[in-house]
Design a protein around this motif. Sequence first.
Motif, PDB file in Angstrom:
ATOM      1  N   ASP A  36      67.803  63.830  53.388  1.00  0.00           N
ATOM      2  CA  ASP A  36      67.046  62.810  52.657  1.00  0.00           C
ATOM      3  C   ASP A  36      65.838  62.344  53.468  1.00  0.00           C
ATOM      4  OD1 ASP A  36      69.160  63.035  50.933  1.00  0.00           O
ATOM      5  OD2 ASP A  36      70.103  61.139  51.526  1.00  0.00           O
ATOM      6  N   GLY A  37      64.807  61.909  52.755  1.00  0.00           N
ATOM      7  CA  GLY A  37      63.653  61.322  53.421  1.00  0.00           C
ATOM      8  C   GLY A  37      63.966  59.928  53.937  1.00  0.00           C
ATOM      9  N   GLY A  38      63.228  59.488  54.942  1.00  0.00           N
ATOM     10  CA  GLY A  38      63.422  58.154  55.499  1.00  0.00           C
ATOM     11  C   GLY A  38      62.841  57.076  54.589  1.00  0.00           C
ATOM     12  N   ILE A  39      63.135  55.841  54.940  1.00  0.00           N
ATOM     13  CA  ILE A  39      62.643  54.689  54.178  1.00  0.00           C
ATOM     14  C   ILE A  39      61.341  54.200  54.801  1.00  0.00           C
ATOM     15  CG2 ILE A  39      63.176  52.348  53.406  1.00  0.00           C
ATOM     16  CD1 ILE A  39      66.150  53.091  53.696  1.00  0.00           C
ATOM     17  N   GLY A  40      60.350  53.958  53.973  1.00  0.00           N
ATOM     18  CA  GLY A  40      59.062  53.484  54.473  1.00  0.00           C
ATOM     19  C   GLY A  40      59.170  52.107  55.109  1.00  0.00           C
ATOM     20  N   GLY A  41      58.294  51.808  56.045  1.00  0.00           N
ATOM     21  CA  GLY A  41      58.308  50.518  56.724  1.00  0.00           C
ATOM     22  C   GLY A  41      57.911  49.368  55.804  1.00  0.00           C
ATOM     23  N   ASN A  42      58.546  48.219  56.015  1.00  0.00           N
ATOM     24  CA  ASN A  42      58.197  47.009  55.266  1.00  0.00           C
ATOM     25  C   ASN A  42      57.027  46.281  55.930  1.00  0.00           C
ATOM     26  OD1 ASN A  42      60.445  47.337  53.485  1.00  0.00           O
ATOM     27  ND2 ASN A  42      61.779  46.411  55.024  1.00  0.00           N
ATOM     28  N   VAL A  43      56.354  45.453  55.169  1.00  0.00           N
ATOM     29  CA  VAL A  43      55.383  44.509  55.724  1.00  0.00           C
ATOM     30  C   VAL A  43      56.049  43.136  55.718  1.00  0.00           C
ATOM     31  CG1 VAL A  43      53.097  43.470  55.543  1.00  0.00           C
ATOM     32  CG2 VAL A  43      53.439  45.855  54.868  1.00  0.00           C
ATOM     33  N   ILE A  44      56.141  42.527  56.891  1.00  0.00           N
ATOM     34  CA  ILE A  44      56.886  41.276  57.055  1.00  0.00           C
ATOM     35  C   ILE A  44      55.956  40.200  57.606  1.00  0.00           C
ATOM     36  CG2 ILE A  44      58.822  40.165  58.249  1.00  0.00           C
ATOM     37  CD1 ILE A  44      60.129  42.955  58.429  1.00  0.00           C
ATOM     38  N   ALA A  45      55.983  39.034  56.983  1.00  0.00           N
ATOM     39  CA  ALA A  45      55.263  37.872  57.504  1.00  0.00           C
ATOM     40  C   ALA A  45      56.262  36.976  58.223  1.00  0.00           C
ATOM     41  CB  ALA A  45      54.582  37.105  56.373  1.00  0.00           C
ATOM     42  N   LYS A  46      55.915  36.555  59.441  1.00  0.00           N
ATOM     43  CA  LYS A  46      56.842  35.757  60.251  1.00  0.00           C
ATOM     44  C   LYS A  46      56.115  34.573  60.866  1.00  0.00           C
ATOM     45  CE  LYS A  46      60.388  36.282  63.849  1.00  0.00           C
ATOM     46  NZ  LYS A  46      61.026  37.243  64.779  1.00  0.00           N
ATOM     47  N   ALA A  47      56.715  33.391  60.760  1.00  0.00           N
ATOM     48  CA  ALA A  47      56.106  32.176  61.297  1.00  0.00           C
ATOM     49  C   ALA A  47      56.261  32.123  62.807  1.00  0.00           C
ATOM     50  CB  ALA A  47      56.745  30.944  60.660  1.00  0.00           C
ATOM     51  N   VAL A  88      52.128  34.578  61.573  1.00  0.00           N
ATOM     52  CA  VAL A  88      51.297  33.523  60.962  1.00  0.00           C
ATOM     53  C   VAL A  88      51.749  32.170  61.497  1.00  0.00           C
ATOM     54  CG1 VAL A  88      50.867  34.852  58.867  1.00  0.00           C
ATOM     55  CG2 VAL A  88      52.843  33.331  58.973  1.00  0.00           C
ATOM     56  N   PRO A  89      50.916  31.147  61.419  1.00  0.00           N
ATOM     57  CA  PRO A  89      51.327  29.821  61.885  1.00  0.00           C
ATOM     58  C   PRO A  89      52.442  29.234  61.022  1.00  0.00           C
ATOM     59  CG  PRO A  89      48.937  29.963  61.620  1.00  0.00           C
ATOM     60  CD  PRO A  89      49.510  31.168  60.979  1.00  0.00           C
ATOM     61  N   VAL A  90      53.241  28.375  61.627  1.00  0.00           N
ATOM     62  CA  VAL A  90      54.248  27.644  60.867  1.00  0.00           C
ATOM     63  C   VAL A  90      53.533  26.783  59.817  1.00  0.00           C
ATOM     64  CG1 VAL A  90      56.045  25.877  60.989  1.00  0.00           C
ATOM     65  CG2 VAL A  90      55.874  27.605  62.790  1.00  0.00           C
ATOM     66  N   GLY A  91      54.050  26.803  58.592  1.00  0.00           N
ATOM     67  CA  GLY A  91      53.411  26.071  57.507  1.00  0.00           C
ATOM     68  C   GLY A  91      52.585  26.957  56.592  1.00  0.00           C
ATOM     69  N   THR A  92      52.666  28.283  56.772  1.00  0.00           N
ATOM     70  CA  THR A  92      51.876  29.202  55.956  1.00  0.00           C
ATOM     71  C   THR A  92      52.584  29.511  54.643  1.00  0.00           C
ATOM     72  OG1 THR A  92      50.844  30.230  57.889  1.00  0.00           O
ATOM     73  CG2 THR A  92      50.828  31.489  55.850  1.00  0.00           C
ATOM     74  N   LEU A 103      48.159  33.151  41.222  1.00  0.00           N
ATOM     75  CA  LEU A 103      48.857  33.333  42.489  1.00  0.00           C
ATOM     76  C   LEU A 103      50.344  33.053  42.303  1.00  0.00           C
ATOM     77  CD1 LEU A 103      46.400  31.685  45.036  1.00  0.00           C
ATOM     78  CD2 LEU A 103      46.772  34.121  44.612  1.00  0.00           C
ATOM     79  N   LEU A 104      51.185  33.948  42.805  1.00  0.00           N
ATOM     80  CA  LEU A 104      52.633  33.800  42.739  1.00  0.00           C
ATOM     81  C   LEU A 104      53.156  33.587  44.152  1.00  0.00           C
ATOM     82  CD1 LEU A 104      55.351  34.034  41.167  1.00  0.00           C
ATOM     83  CD2 LEU A 104      55.280  36.487  41.657  1.00  0.00           C
ATOM     84  N   LEU A 105      53.894  32.516  44.359  1.00  0.00           N
ATOM     85  CA  LEU A 105      54.423  32.204  45.685  1.00  0.00           C
ATOM     86  C   LEU A 105      55.535  33.178  46.061  1.00  0.00           C
ATOM     87  CD1 LEU A 105      54.481  30.244  48.122  1.00  0.00           C
ATOM     88  CD2 LEU A 105      56.207  28.933  46.889  1.00  0.00           C
ATOM     89  N   LEU A 106      55.375  33.842  47.208  1.00  0.00           N
ATOM     90  CA  LEU A 106      56.409  34.735  47.730  1.00  0.00           C
ATOM     91  C   LEU A 106      57.292  34.042  48.763  1.00  0.00           C
ATOM     92  CD1 LEU A 106      54.409  38.074  48.268  1.00  0.00           C
ATOM     93  CD2 LEU A 106      55.872  37.449  46.340  1.00  0.00           C
ATOM     94  N   ALA A 107      56.687  33.217  49.611  1.00  0.00           N
ATOM     95  CA  ALA A 107      57.456  32.562  50.668  1.00  0.00           C
ATOM     96  C   ALA A 107      56.689  31.366  51.196  1.00  0.00           C
ATOM     97  CB  ALA A 107      57.740  33.546  51.809  1.00  0.00           C
ATOM     98  N   ASP A 108      57.453  30.384  51.645  1.00  0.00           N
ATOM     99  CA  ASP A 108      56.900  29.203  52.303  1.00  0.00           C
ATOM    100  C   ASP A 108      57.494  29.179  53.709  1.00  0.00           C
ATOM    101  OD1 ASP A 108      56.004  26.776  53.164  1.00  0.00           O
ATOM    102  OD2 ASP A 108      56.919  25.590  51.567  1.00  0.00           O
ATOM    103  N   LEU A 109      56.720  29.619  54.673  1.00  0.00           N
ATOM    104  CA  LEU A 109      57.217  29.766  56.042  1.00  0.00           C
ATOM    105  C   LEU A 109      57.055  28.445  56.783  1.00  0.00           C
ATOM    106  CD1 LEU A 109      55.779  33.327  56.791  1.00  0.00           C
ATOM    107  CD2 LEU A 109      57.993  32.700  55.805  1.00  0.00           C
TER     108      LEU A 109
END
Length: 419
Positions: A36-47, A88-92, A103-109
């Motif tokens: 099987d093929g591997g899984i592509g990398g995710n894009v992650i936002a981190k505070a 990203v800074p805390v509060g992003t 705009l659709l909110l994905l996360a409140d870090l």
Amino acid sequence: MLDRVAIKVKAGDGGDGAVTFRREKFVPYGGPDGGDGGIGGNVIAKADASLNTLAFFHSGKLYKAENAGDGQRQRKHGKNGEDLLLAVPVGTMVQTCEENGELLLLADLASDQQYAVIARGGKGGLGNSHFASAANQTPRLAEKGAVGEEKDIVFELRLLADVGIIGYPNVGKSSLLNSSTAANPKIADYAFTTIEPMLGVVRTTKQRFVICEIPGLIEGAHLGKGLGHDFLRHAIRTRVLVHLLDGTSSSSVDDMIAVNNEISLFDASLSRKPQLVVINKIDMPEVKERQTELRRMFKSIGIKLRFVSAATGEGVAELMEDVLELLQQHPLPALPEEDVPELHPRSATLGLSVEKADGAFIIRSPGLERMVAGSDIRNPEVRRQIGRRISSPRLRRVIERAGIKSGDKIRIGDFEWMW
């Protein structure tokens, strides 16, 4: 401070499944062994608490995670793509731009080290070892890896403060912040001396809290006039507002109503936040003379006034004690518990749809489309095997329900045949 930035993110594509067969000495019935093929990398936002600006993202517009590796013989799994971590800074606030422009909110870090996957890597394609059956012992079918998600992302930094100081330009907000904290904002006798929000920590006899100066508001701020949207958003996170009024103004009540109108038009939740209304510049003789008049005027509309001199510090300590008492009456809301998703068996026909266009019935199915894309459809044996899979009773019922009859043209990706 750059506190709003738009970027593009692209998660890694999944790796393709392999079509291979065992060719080993003394193994007469090797069979398919495509991995099987591997899984592509995710894009992650981190505070990250060590950051305080989004300026880093101003220099780049596209951020891509790593693609995955393809499957190999001997059922070897392809390498998974590396995740891309965006600090990203805390509060992003992380938002995605929909096709309609909303705009659709994905996360409140809102806390340090909190993270969210904002674009998921593509699933790896299955190798031909998964397609073996009693009726097809030499499958030449494999899946192409799924494409990773691609999104338009908006990062918006909203400062995390317990208290926000609001008011017209040049009423003394910077002076109040300076006299109540160790912050050192710019102070001058002209409007809009503050061009970015300022934070400070207030230390009372009982507790400490964070206070933020919201730069001067003018009529039409909710429409973006003056400093407008750039800084009104910072008031949203606060729990309590200190509404500072200029004691020398001839219409303090009208000033208060005008500012409250602007913040409520920007976001209705701001008008529901508890406020302490404060008259500044009590050190000036004309304001001191009007103190009784002002107190009576605001009492008639149900508001208890506080009086301070941000320049000399008079009344500031008492004001901060009142602010702390109000904060204690309005604690931070508890974070909602995450719902545990209910799992259901995956249907074999999940995501299958049929539509008619250009004289052919087009079958839409992620799994079937990836199988066609990952197989050599120029090979007659491959085409025969694909046709047999599509003709399975379960899929056949769904397809015929769409009105397909014998002799109709059917298309899946680049594969086309007569039903």
